[in-house]
Design an enzyme around this catalytic site. Structure first.
Site, PDB file in Angstrom:
ATOM      1  CD  GLU A   5      -2.942   0.597   2.356  1.00  0.00           C
ATOM      2  OE1 GLU A   5      -3.058   0.049   2.597  1.00  0.00           O
ATOM      3  OE2 GLU A   5      -3.740   1.761   2.582  1.00  0.00           O
ATOM      4  NE  ARG A  14      -9.942   0.449   9.620  1.00  0.00           N
ATOM      5  CZ  ARG A  14     -11.010   0.084   9.616  1.00  0.00           C
ATOM      6  NH1 ARG A  14     -12.124  -0.738  10.031  1.00  0.00           N
ATOM      7  NH2 ARG A  14     -11.274   0.819   8.124  1.00  0.00           N
ATOM      8  CD  GLU A  20      -8.496  -4.878   6.051  1.00  0.00           C
ATOM      9  OE1 GLU A  20      -9.416  -3.804   5.761  1.00  0.00           O
ATOM     10  OE2 GLU A  20      -7.598  -4.054   6.534  1.00  0.00           O
TER      11      GLU A  20
HETATM   12  N1  MTE Z   1      -6.145 -11.483  -0.636  1.00  0.00           N
HETATM   13  C1  MTE Z   1      -5.152 -12.277  -1.315  1.00  0.00           C
HETATM   14  N2  MTE Z   1      -6.077 -13.611  -2.197  1.00  0.00           N
HETATM   15  N3  MTE Z   1      -3.965 -11.017  -1.593  1.00  0.00           N
HETATM   16  C2  MTE Z   1      -4.020  -9.950  -0.988  1.00  0.00           C
HETATM   17  O1  MTE Z   1      -2.535  -9.019  -1.341  1.00  0.00           O
HETATM   18  N4  MTE Z   1      -5.356  -8.573   0.587  1.00  0.00           N
HETATM   19  C3  MTE Z   1      -6.304  -8.220   1.780  1.00  0.00           C
HETATM   20  C4  MTE Z   1      -7.602  -8.531   1.321  1.00  0.00           C
HETATM   21  N5  MTE Z   1      -7.625 -10.095   0.797  1.00  0.00           N
HETATM   22  C5  MTE Z   1      -5.136  -9.661  -0.046  1.00  0.00           C
HETATM   23  C6  MTE Z   1      -6.224 -10.624   0.190  1.00  0.00           C
HETATM   24  C7  MTE Z   1      -6.083  -6.564   2.072  1.00  0.00           C
HETATM   25  S1  MTE Z   1      -5.331  -6.342   3.047  1.00  0.00           S
HETATM   26  C8  MTE Z   1      -7.064  -5.687   1.662  1.00  0.00           C
HETATM   27  S2  MTE Z   1      -7.646  -4.935   2.697  1.00  0.00           S
HETATM   28  C9  MTE Z   1      -8.188  -6.031   0.388  1.00  0.00           C
HETATM   29  O2  MTE Z   1      -8.362  -8.116   0.499  1.00  0.00           O
HETATM   30  C10 MTE Z   1      -8.638  -5.649  -0.590  1.00  0.00           C
HETATM   31  O3  MTE Z   1      -9.144  -5.474  -1.172  1.00  0.00           O
HETATM   32  P1  MTE Z   1     -10.866  -5.278  -1.395  1.00  0.00           P
HETATM   33  O4  MTE Z   1     -11.157  -4.324  -1.095  1.00  0.00           O
HETATM   34  O5  MTE Z   1     -10.988  -5.982  -2.620  1.00  0.00           O
HETATM   35  O6  MTE Z   1     -11.596  -6.816  -0.414  1.00  0.00           O
HETATM   36  C1  QUE Z   2      -7.838   2.504   6.795  1.00  0.00           C
HETATM   37  C2  QUE Z   2      -7.289   1.740   5.742  1.00  0.00           C
HETATM   38  C3  QUE Z   2      -6.573   3.132   5.440  1.00  0.00           C
HETATM   39  C4  QUE Z   2      -7.183   3.806   6.456  1.00  0.00           C
HETATM   40  C5  QUE Z   2      -7.763   4.000   6.955  1.00  0.00           C
HETATM   41  C6  QUE Z   2      -8.681   3.134   7.175  1.00  0.00           C
HETATM   42  C7  QUE Z   2      -5.496   3.333   4.608  1.00  0.00           C
HETATM   43  C8  QUE Z   2      -4.980   4.494   4.022  1.00  0.00           C
HETATM   44  C9  QUE Z   2      -4.909   5.982   4.606  1.00  0.00           C
HETATM   45  C10 QUE Z   2      -4.929   6.638   4.412  1.00  0.00           C
HETATM   46  C11 QUE Z   2      -3.782   6.733   4.128  1.00  0.00           C
HETATM   47  C12 QUE Z   2      -3.208   8.340   3.472  1.00  0.00           C
HETATM   48  C13 QUE Z   2      -3.762   8.832   4.327  1.00  0.00           C
HETATM   49  C14 QUE Z   2      -4.171   9.221   5.546  1.00  0.00           C
HETATM   50  C15 QUE Z   2      -5.319   7.646   5.576  1.00  0.00           C
HETATM   51  O1  QUE Z   2      -6.626   5.822   5.780  1.00  0.00           O
HETATM   52  O2  QUE Z   2      -5.311   2.303   3.908  1.00  0.00           O
HETATM   53  O3  QUE Z   2      -5.216   9.879   6.568  1.00  0.00           O
HETATM   54  O4  QUE Z   2      -3.656  10.234   4.230  1.00  0.00           O
HETATM   55  O5  QUE Z   2      -3.888   4.747   3.204  1.00  0.00           O
HETATM   56  O6  QUE Z   2      -9.346   3.219   8.252  1.00  0.00           O
HETATM   57  O7  QUE Z   2      -6.797   0.776   4.935  1.00  0.00           O
HETATM   58 MO1  MOS Z   3      -5.152  -3.970   3.699  1.00  0.00          MO
HETATM   59  S1  MOS Z   3      -4.223  -3.851   4.814  1.00  0.00           S
HETATM   60  O1  MOS Z   3      -6.421  -2.546   3.563  1.00  0.00           O
HETATM   61  O2  MOS Z   3      -4.222  -3.638   2.240  1.00  0.00           O
END
Ligand code: MTE
Ligand code: QUE
Ligand code: MOS
Length: 766
Positions: free
Chosen positions: A226, A304, A707
């Site tokens: 990310e 979070r 997640e």
């Molecule tokens: N599943 C697979 N196979 N590979 C991944 O990298 N990432 C996870 C989840 N499931 C992931 C996964 C994470 S951290 C997130 S935030 C979500 O997928 C993101 O995808 P979505 O928003 O489409 O659910």
């Molecule tokens: C869940 C997330 C993210 C989040 C908040 C959530 C995330 C993320 C950010 C984010 C990024 C840039 C910023 C900021 C927040 O917030 O993935 O303030 O400047 O990148 O609840 O997954």
């Molecule tokens: Mo998932 S930890 O919000 O890429």
């Protein structure tokens, strides 16, 4: 006004088909990084490395035309260290050579002199010396100070949870190449193409429209790409620009493990107060987040953690304080759950300990305190369409909890050293980016003249199946076969200013955007069909199963003909739409608001067998009742639940990130870092999707899935703990994850270290 193409034409810089860089001309980059955790750079000598045959250039901060700054939320991270290094693995230089091995060998010839400073690795120690990433955050509700006097029991404790390596199959990597007009195109394995674009522009000192980022798919991200895919993409872009050719950087597995951050380890203190019936009256908790050496996403992750302080329980008086502690480790980053799992492990530990003190069963305590409709979370939002109770009770019935219990009792009676136990893990996870501005996405839909469809969105496919869902949504919207549809790569030119594919929100946000874009085209097609078929009321027109229907009557006009005719009549067959989640907001000053569109609920039952002689264990089964809304794609969703469970169990059990006393990662290979494999994975995973539970806030009434299932894994820790207590009821309980085999043994046999070493000394004498 000038013809802006003519200058390039005259200088021979315009690119024609024959000018594209052939792949054999690609150069390779290798990152030279800090060998120490904290110190000052006294000198850096790259001359010998630079003179090696095949080496084309070595980049340091001095070669950066723009800013040497890759920080996102807080600008506190240099791309290449200038004067100071703050963790082992911090990039200092990039060697670019004709092939990977030459680049790697040359990096060994770089000479660096460092003056070591004292490093800090422990978050509480960092807190003590005032080393914080940002000011502390507090969430509270009720009146914690007055609440303690109403409690019959007050229980305190400390909880540790460890880091976690993302271990995506595809390591970090990127290819960048120059395009005319001083532009750079980047292929990156990133969850956040716009972030790569923004930071590349910043580092190169150019504008965002000169950087194009394209992502076909990721071999997994899990949060690890990310923020931390950016560095390698930007380095490749920097080198491509300077050397005017394509440059590729792929981190070898060991470097990937060493250079990148992981899930944040947390150290936490809790104090929980209950009345005599087991109702929680008060909960006070302090989280010390080990952020590593730079902010990265830590502030959002810390927030979070606070949002999930109370998991799926109602607690009237809460005070949660969180510190993001700066240490000399690689910057820790997003990982499935985004700080939520760390908070949920603490509240479960608190309940577990409270059960020992009150004598009320741990799972009874869970049930007594489950959230109900309209209960208020500490951040001010109220639980709506609350499914905490129904999931818990459905699980008890569906998976015959009473029977499971009696089987375990019977087994334990007959076995002295092998013990079985179960645990239950209810979850509640908020869906939306808690930074409200990120809850937006866009889609660009084209229908081509042969009736086929191309869909571009902000979503990055990383194995989670978002493309399958978007395909399904498009197919439903147009009522055409999925074989006619292609989900395109994620590209900053086709979808601009995108949010990361994260927070489990990609399918929701981009799904809605696709629906809205399709709707625009459908409207045009209906209007056009009405004209074509001489129907006055276009509302009587439907497009169904690739045919036009009038008054529910199928006509001769099929999809392909309709599209062709529409094109010939100059009807636009393309549309772009933007979607923003309605009604979400959060006031950071007050720490109150309505940050989530909705919550995902569910409950897991986990059964384990522990060998109390050897410290080994087996996860026998995981049975789940999970709230998915109306699933868009049950196969994908099932895969997400199963994968999340395996990953969550790994975090709680066998996965242990260890740095040595100098801050060097020693679990930097798959020989030393253990993840659940097919043998370790539960013998049985049974997932029941909660029935009749549409979600009004998701596309086609679906719910996000990515997640939340991760947190079912937390139950494995308590199941193992319960089995250990079956063997040794007076065992001292510590909440310290992961519960590795070693930790099981050391908890069961207090002086085992001395005993083992005595044993070997005696053996030596013999
Ligand atoms: N599943 C697979 N196979 N590979 C991944 O990298 N990432 C996870 C989840 N499931 C992931 C996964 C994470 S951290 C997130 S935030 C979500 O997928 C993101 O995808 P979505 O928003 O489409 O659910
Ligand atoms: C869940 C997330 C993210 C989040 C908040 C959530 C995330 C993320 C950010 C984010 C990024 C840039 C910023 C900021 C927040 O917030 O993935 O303030 O400047 O990148 O609840 O997954
Ligand atoms: Mo998932 S930890 O919000 O890429």
């Amino acid at each position: 006004m000038i013809n802006y193409d003519s200058i390039k034409h005259v200088r021979g810089e315009s690119q024609f088909v024959d000018d594209f860089i052939p792949f054999e001309k690609i150069l390779y980059g290798y990152v030279f990084y800090s060998p120490i955790a904290h110190g000052l750079i006294r000198s850096l000598d790259i001359s010998e490395a630079l003179n090696m045959e095949g080496v084309r250039y070595i980049f340091t901060y001095k070669d950066i035309p723009g800013q040497n700054q890759v920080g996102g939320i807080i600008q506190d991270e240099e791309l290449f260290a200038e004067n100071k290094v703050e963790f082992v693995g911090q990039p200092i230089a990039l060697v670019v050579a004709e092939n990977f091995l030459v680049a790697k060998r040359a990096s060994r010839k770089i000479k660096i002199e460092l003056e070591e400073l004292k490093p800090v690795f422990d978050p509480r120690e960092a807190y003590q010396i005032g080393s914080l990433i940002m000011p502390p955050r507090v969430f509270s509700i009720g009146n914690i100070d007055q609440a303690w006097s109403q409690c019959d029991y007050i229980v305190e404790g400390q909880v540790e949870s460890g880091g976690q390596e993302h271990l995506y199959l595809e390591t970090q990597g990127s290819i960048a190449f120059p395009v005319e007009n001083d532009c750079i195109k980047i292929y990156s394995s990133t969850q956040n193409p716009t972030h790569v674009q923004r930071i590349a522009a910043r580092v190169l000192g150019t504008s965002m429209n000169k950087i194009e980022v394209d992502v076909l798919r990721l071999g997994g991200g899990f949060g690890g790409k990310e923020d931390q895919a950016t560095h390698w993409a930007v380095m490749a872009a920097l080198a491509a620009k300077k050397l005017n050719t394509a440059v590729k950087i792929i981190l070898p597995r060991q470097e990937d493990m060493r250079l990148t951050g992981k899930r944040h380890p947390y150290s936490s203190d809790f104090k929980i107060g209950l009345d005599k019936n087991g109702k929680i009256i008060a909960y006070e908790v302090t989280f010390y987040q080990n952020a590593g050496a730079a902010a990265d996403l830590s502030p959002a992750i810390l927030e979070r953690t606070l949002f999930h302080t109370t998991n799926t329980y109602y607690i009237p008086n809460v005070k949660a304080t969180a510190f993001s502690c700066k240490t000399n480790l690689p910057p820790n980053t997003a990982f499935r759950g985004f700080g939520g799992p760390q908070a949920m492990f603490v509240i479960e530990s608190a309940l577990f300990k409270a059960s020992r003190v009150t004598g009320i069963d741990y799972h009874e305590l869970q049930k007594i305190n489950l959230l109900k409709e309209n209960d208020e979370f500490p951040y001010g939002q109220k639980a709506k369409n609350c499914r905490a109770k129904i999931c818990y009770e459905t699980l008890e019935k569906k998976f015959e909890l009473e029977k499971v219990k009696s089987q375990i009792i019977a087994f334990n009676r007959q076995n002295k050293f092998i013990k079985k136990a179960y645990s239950i893990m209810p979850i509640c996870f908020g869906i939306s980016f808690t930074s409200t501005f990120l809850n937006q996405a866009s889609a660009l839909v084209h229908i081509y003249t042969d009736g086929s469809v191309g869909v571009s969105t902000a979503a990055v496919e990383m194995g989670q199946g978002v493309n399958a869902k978007l395909l399904e949504i498009t197919s439903k919207m147009f009522s055409i076969s999925p074989s006619k549809i292609k989900i395109e790569s994620t590209n900053t030119t086709r979808a601009a200013n995108t949010s990361p594919t994260a927070a489990s929100k990609a399918a929701d946000l981009n799904g809605f955007a696709v629906m809205e874009a399709c709707e625009i085209i459908i409207k045009r097609l209906k209007k056009f069909s009405a004209q074509l078929l001489n129907i006055t009321d276009e509302n009587k027109i439907e497009i169904k199963n690739e045919y036009v229907y009038v008054h529910n009557q199928k006509t001769e006009l099929n999809w392909n003909e309709l599209i062709q005719k529409a094109y010939l009549n100059r009807i636009s067959l393309s549309a772009q739409a933007h979607h923003a989640t309605p009604d979400v907001y959060f006031d950071r000053e007050k720490s109150k608001g309505q940050p989530f569109a909705y919550h995902v609920y569910g409950t897991a039952l986990i059964e384990v067998t522990v060998d109390c002689l050897r410290g080994t264990y087996k996860i026998d089964s995981v049975k789940v009742v999970h709230d998915l809304g109306d699933s868009i794609h049950p196969v994908v969703d099932l895969g997400q639940v199963e994968g999340g469970i395996a990953q969550g169990i790994g975090w709680m059990t066998v996965e242990e990130v260890i740095y040595n006393e100098n801050g060097k990662l020693i679990t930097d290979a798959l020989s030393t870092y253990k993840v659940p494999d097919i043998y370790f994975a539960p013998d049985k995973i049974e997932v029941h999707f909660l029935e009749d539970s549409p979600n009004p806030f998701g596309p086609f009434k679906s719910k996000a899935v990515g997640e939340p299932p991760f947190m079912y894994g937390i139950g494995s820790y308590f199941a193992i703990l319960k089995a250990m207590l079956e063997f040794k009821p007076d065992m001292e309980i510590k909440f310290h994850a992961p519960m590795t085999n070693e930790r099981v043994l050391m908890s069961l046999y207090k002086n085992i270290k001395e005993k083992v070493s005595n044993h070997f000394m005696n053996a030596g004498k013999i």
